[in-house]
Design a protein around this motif. Structure first.
Motif, PDB file in Angstrom:
ATOM      1  N   PRO A  59       0.810  -1.231   0.000  1.00 45.45           N
ATOM      2  CA  PRO A  59       0.000   0.000   0.000  1.00 45.45           C
ATOM      3  C   PRO A  59       0.834   1.268   0.000  1.00 45.45           C
ATOM      4  CG  PRO A  59      -0.857  -1.580   1.589  1.00 45.45           C
ATOM      5  CD  PRO A  59       0.460  -2.118   1.132  1.00 45.45           C
ATOM      6  N   ASN A  60       2.068   1.183   0.497  1.00 47.46           N
ATOM      7  CA  ASN A  60       2.925   2.364   0.583  1.00 47.46           C
ATOM      8  C   ASN A  60       3.964   2.411  -0.535  1.00 47.46           C
ATOM      9  OD1 ASN A  60       4.398   0.184   1.448  1.00 47.46           O
ATOM     10  ND2 ASN A  60       5.298   1.202   3.236  1.00 47.46           N
ATOM     11  N   GLN A  98       6.742   3.477  -8.414  1.00 49.84           N
ATOM     12  CA  GLN A  98       5.658   3.360  -9.388  1.00 49.84           C
ATOM     13  C   GLN A  98       6.104   3.856 -10.755  1.00 49.84           C
ATOM     14  OE1 GLN A  98       1.773   4.849  -8.148  1.00 49.84           O
ATOM     15  NE2 GLN A  98       2.296   4.511  -5.994  1.00 49.84           N
ATOM     16  N   GLN A  99       6.790   4.974 -10.780  1.00 46.93           N
ATOM     17  CA  GLN A  99       7.234   5.530 -12.058  1.00 46.93           C
ATOM     18  C   GLN A  99       8.253   4.634 -12.749  1.00 46.93           C
ATOM     19  OE1 GLN A  99       5.945   8.049 -13.826  1.00 46.93           O
ATOM     20  NE2 GLN A  99       4.408   7.972 -12.185  1.00 46.93           N
ATOM     21  N   LEU A 126      -2.163   1.732 -13.593  1.00 46.95           N
ATOM     22  CA  LEU A 126      -2.655   1.871 -12.228  1.00 46.95           C
ATOM     23  C   LEU A 126      -1.994   0.836 -11.324  1.00 46.95           C
ATOM     24  CD1 LEU A 126      -6.471   2.139 -13.122  1.00 46.95           C
ATOM     25  CD2 LEU A 126      -4.715   3.936 -13.191  1.00 46.95           C
ATOM     26  N   PHE A 127      -2.094   1.059 -10.022  1.00 45.28           N
ATOM     27  CA  PHE A 127      -1.476   0.160  -9.044  1.00 45.28           C
ATOM     28  C   PHE A 127      -2.531  -0.219  -8.005  1.00 45.28           C
ATOM     29  CE2 PHE A 127       1.854   2.517 -11.020  1.00 45.28           C
ATOM     30  CZ  PHE A 127       2.940   1.653 -11.085  1.00 45.28           C
ATOM     31  N   SER A 128      -2.578  -1.499  -7.658  1.00 48.52           N
ATOM     32  CA  SER A 128      -3.558  -1.961  -6.687  1.00 48.52           C
ATOM     33  C   SER A 128      -2.900  -2.832  -5.624  1.00 48.52           C
ATOM     34  CB  SER A 128      -4.690  -2.739  -7.371  1.00 48.52           C
ATOM     35  OG  SER A 128      -4.220  -3.981  -7.859  1.00 48.52           O
ATOM     36  N   ALA A 129      -3.542  -2.885  -4.468  1.00 50.97           N
ATOM     37  CA  ALA A 129      -3.080  -3.694  -3.345  1.00 50.97           C
ATOM     38  C   ALA A 129      -4.225  -4.574  -2.877  1.00 50.97           C
ATOM     39  CB  ALA A 129      -2.591  -2.802  -2.199  1.00 50.97           C
ATOM     40  N   TYR A 130      -3.884  -5.633  -2.169  1.00 54.41           N
ATOM     41  CA  TYR A 130      -4.894  -6.496  -1.576  1.00 54.41           C
ATOM     42  C   TYR A 130      -5.328  -5.951  -0.220  1.00 54.41           C
ATOM     43  CZ  TYR A 130      -4.612 -10.520  -4.785  1.00 54.41           C
ATOM     44  OH  TYR A 130      -4.708 -11.353  -5.872  1.00 54.41           O
ATOM     45  N   LEU A 156      -4.106   2.271  -5.353  1.00 53.26           N
ATOM     46  CA  LEU A 156      -3.212   3.279  -4.806  1.00 53.26           C
ATOM     47  C   LEU A 156      -3.514   4.623  -5.468  1.00 53.26           C
ATOM     48  CD1 LEU A 156      -1.838   0.578  -4.011  1.00 53.26           C
ATOM     49  CD2 LEU A 156       0.367   1.685  -4.439  1.00 53.26           C
ATOM     50  N   GLY A 157      -3.389   5.674  -4.680  1.00 56.31           N
ATOM     51  CA  GLY A 157      -3.599   7.018  -5.218  1.00 56.31           C
ATOM     52  C   GLY A 157      -4.991   7.178  -5.804  1.00 56.31           C
ATOM     53  N   ASP A 158      -5.054   7.753  -7.017  1.00 56.05           N
ATOM     54  CA  ASP A 158      -6.348   7.987  -7.662  1.00 56.05           C
ATOM     55  C   ASP A 158      -6.671   6.897  -8.679  1.00 56.05           C
ATOM     56  OD1 ASP A 158      -4.495   8.552  -9.607  1.00 56.05           O
ATOM     57  OD2 ASP A 158      -5.357  10.490 -10.177  1.00 56.05           O
ATOM     58  N   GLY A 159      -6.051   5.711  -8.530  1.00 54.42           N
ATOM     59  CA  GLY A 159      -6.262   4.630  -9.497  1.00 54.42           C
ATOM     60  C   GLY A 159      -7.714   4.224  -9.627  1.00 54.42           C
TER      61      GLY A 159
END
Length: 356
Positions: free
Chosen positions: A196-197, A203-204, A221-225, A337-340
């Motif tokens: 999550p962090n 990311q870039q 986009l990036f996602s977490a469980y 994550l973020g505005d994904g």
């Protein structure tokens, strides 16, 4: 470059990739036709074999479509089922007749009138859905990225952070179903199972690698469980023990491609995994499997498993074997994550309007 045996297998990977490249080219130039339908098709898929997190992302997508007032259906191949051909899931079905993931979808969404179907040939499954349920406004395809015979309105490509497609090779040297160039068909790329962090810099760096294969305008986009509170298996409630408020010894049972994140989450919560019964993805559990698990279990220890595995554990032939065992599922959901999440939500209305 791959090493060892994988290096020796590279010529076979090149041959396999070349065959797939020709097949994809025939679709790209429209010598082979991809069928479209009266409703949009939203595909959630990957380039790699198994374990990228398709199921929780399909659930997220269906939940969002319901929130937007749509009448979604889910169409899957139904891997591992004991039936063939197009089939609508119904109350008399099970993981054995429609597959574990479709049965999980059915159990989760049936009360909200989300129709679930399975078909090796997705076009036949789509025709069945629309013929039997004309109220459907959108079909979510589970794992049809390489199924070029149907044309998705929105192609969502998943890739796992720990095993990204841009570092992998085509089968048999690696785990890719097709070459990395297949990422160019994606309308959005989601990097899954992220911490999550995960920093903006990290990311870039990932985006830079993906941009070598994806179209430049495609969002990454990036996602977490997110792991929810453990749930008692439905027919084990009378005999199961409550999960201790203070974590301690536990047993883990999995038949999924990538059980590592779940084990890490349990250990982070303080559970000490005394035994991990790890089986291949879609494994059909037997009474002998459950008996072997029981031999490693002690009273007072919770036994954790996944929602997907629970669909197979609840088979009637396992009822006697699992009697008295404190089995718990750990529901897994997706958090962007973020505005994904905002970005993906904004992509849906244009996609849904395409076939209107």
């Amino acid at each position: 470059m791959p090493s060892g045996l994988a290096f020796l297998l590279l010529p076979f990977s090149w041959l396999y990739a070349a065959v797939l490249a020709v097949r994809n080219w025939l679709y790209d130039v429209r010598w082979k036709r991809a069928e479209t339908f009266a409703v949009p098709l939203l595909n959630v898929g990957n380039l790699r074999v198994g374990g990228t997190g398709k199921t929780p992302h399909v659930i997220w997508l269906v939940e969002e479509l319901l929130r937007q007032g749509q009448r979604p259906a889910i169409l899957s191949r139904g891997y591992g089922r004991q039936t063939t051909g197009p089939r609508l899931a119904g109350p008399a079905d099970s993981a054995a007749t429609v597959g574990d993931e479709p049965w999980q979808y059915f159990e989760q969404f049936a009360a909200r009138k989300v129709v679930v179907a399975v078909a090796e040939e997705r076009r036949l499954g789509a025709h069945l859905l629309l013929r039997e349920h004309p109220e459907i406004t959108v079909i979510v395809l589970d794992d049809a990225y390489q199924h070029r015979a149907v044309q998705p309105t929105l192609n969502i490509l998943l890739t796992e952070l720990a095993r990204p497609f841009y570092e992998d090779y085509v089968l048999p040297a690696g785990r890719l179903r097709e070459s990395r160039a297949g990422a160019a068909r994606a309308d959005v790329v989601i990097v899954t199972k992220c911490p999550p962090n995960l920093s903006e810099a990290d990311q870039q760096a990932v985006v830079q690698h993906i941009r070598r294969y994806s179209r430049s305008e495609v969002p990454v986009l990036f996602s977490a469980y997110q792991y929810a509170v453990p749930q008692v298996l439905p027919d084990a409630a009378a005999t199961s023990l409550p999960v201790a408020s203070t974590a301690g010894p536990a047993v883990l049972l999995t038949g999924i491609a990538q059980p590592g994140p779940l084990r890490e989450e349990l250990e982070k919560q303080g559970y000490k995994i005394q035994y991990h019964a790890r089986f291949p993805d879609h494994h059909a559990f037997t009474p002998e499997d459950v008996a072997a698990l029981r031999a490693h279990w002690q009273p007072g220890w919770p036994i954790f498993t996944t929602e997907k595995d629970a669909t197979r554990l609840l088979a009637p032939e396992l009822r006697a074997a699992r009697a008295g065992l404190p089995l718990y599922t750990i529901p897994v959901r997706v958090a962007f994550l973020g505005d994904g999440g905002v970005v993906l939500r904004q992509l849906l209305p244009p996609a849904l309007a395409t076939n209107a």
